[in-house]
Enzyme design. Structure first.
Site, PDB file in Angstrom:
ATOM      1  N   LYS A  83       0.851  -1.191   0.000  1.00 23.65           N
ATOM      2  CA  LYS A  83       0.000   0.000   0.000  1.00 23.65           C
ATOM      3  C   LYS A  83       0.889   1.244   0.000  1.00 23.65           C
ATOM      4  CE  LYS A  83      -4.326   1.072   2.304  1.00 23.65           C
ATOM      5  NZ  LYS A  83      -5.018   0.912   3.584  1.00 23.65           N
ATOM      6  N   VAL A  84       0.573   2.157  -0.920  1.00 24.19           N
ATOM      7  CA  VAL A  84       1.441   3.319  -1.169  1.00 24.19           C
ATOM      8  C   VAL A  84       0.573   4.572  -1.183  1.00 24.19           C
ATOM      9  CG1 VAL A  84       3.001   4.337  -2.881  1.00 24.19           C
ATOM     10  CG2 VAL A  84       2.965   1.864  -2.594  1.00 24.19           C
TER      11      VAL A  84
END
Ligand code: E4P
Length: 231
Positions: A83-84
């Site tokens: 997750k970014v």
């Protein structure tokens, strides 16, 4: 639409997983901090239990740092999705991780143009935050609608819309009606999806009426019926 649970609490995940409806899990640094315990062991154990996509978020803010963390997180379990955050540095990291075959979930999306950029960078999932948009009196449902439409307009986009920040059952309904591919739902909301007084009342009445029949043992009745039939 796929259904993810938005929590880092393994007991909550175990309970909902037993319903047979769970496709994956999302975590974020706040949920990990709230749950306590070891981050890496937690996401590993969740992935092992769910056997579906589990989002684990990077905390580095520069592209190189995100790529380094993302590569390592992806090694923890085959089901980890990195997750970014939706920042310029995050987009660069998504492009690099995608090119290496690592799945990404681009988070903190609050407007459709951001979602378009995430898709161009190769994101596996985009996470628009319905609840936080509603909190500031904008339309969270409309945001999902627009992203789904924009993605549908381009045959090159394969990014899945993951409706996040869901606060109540109607948010889930809105996401499903808009055509979101996935919704991630907190444990409390997941429980509330099943709450309906007519379901509870109807079930109670069926049981009261069943208690008045002569033989209430369905298993015994079926076994005797099958035995008589095959005799
Ligand atoms: C999940 O991916 C998001 O981080 C989460 O849904 C955010 O929810 P919140 O706005 O209730 O914190």
């Amino acid at each position: 639409m796929k259904l993810f649970l938005d929590t880092a609490n393994i007991d909550e995940i175990r309970e909902i997983h037993a319903w047979g409806v769970l496709d994956g899990v999302t975590t974020n640094p706040s949920l990990i901090a709230k749950n306590g315990g070891d981050f890496i062991q937690t996401v590993h154990d969740i992935a092992e239990l769910v056997q579906g996509p589990v989002s684990a978020e990077v905390v580095a803010q520069d592209t190189e740092g995100m790529i380094r963390e993302g590569r390592l997180l992806a090694k923890v379990h085959e089901h980890i999705v990195v997750k970014v955050p939706l920042t310029p540095q995050g987009l660069g990291a998504v492009r690099a991780l995608t090119d290496e075959g690592i799945r990404t979930n681009v988070t903190l999306c609050f407007q459709p143009a951001q979602a378009l950029l995430a898709a161009k960078a190769g994101a596996t999932y985009i996470s628009p935050f319905i609840g936080r948009i509603d909190d500031i009196s904008w339309g969270g449902g409309e945001l999902i609608d627009q992203i789904v439409q924009i993605y549908a307009n381009s045959s090159q986009i394969t990014t899945q819309v993951l409706a996040a920040s869901i606060r109540h059952p109607l948010h889930l309904v809105d996401a499903a009606l808009a055509g979101a591919h996935v919704a991630t739902v907190p444990y409390g909301v997941m429980r509330r999806l099943l709450d309906h007084p007519l379901t509870e009342r109807g079930n109670r009445k069926f049981l009261e009426d069943w208690a008045t029949v002569e033989d209430t043992d369905i298993v015994g009745q079926v076994e005797r019926w099958l035995a008589a039939r095959s005799a």
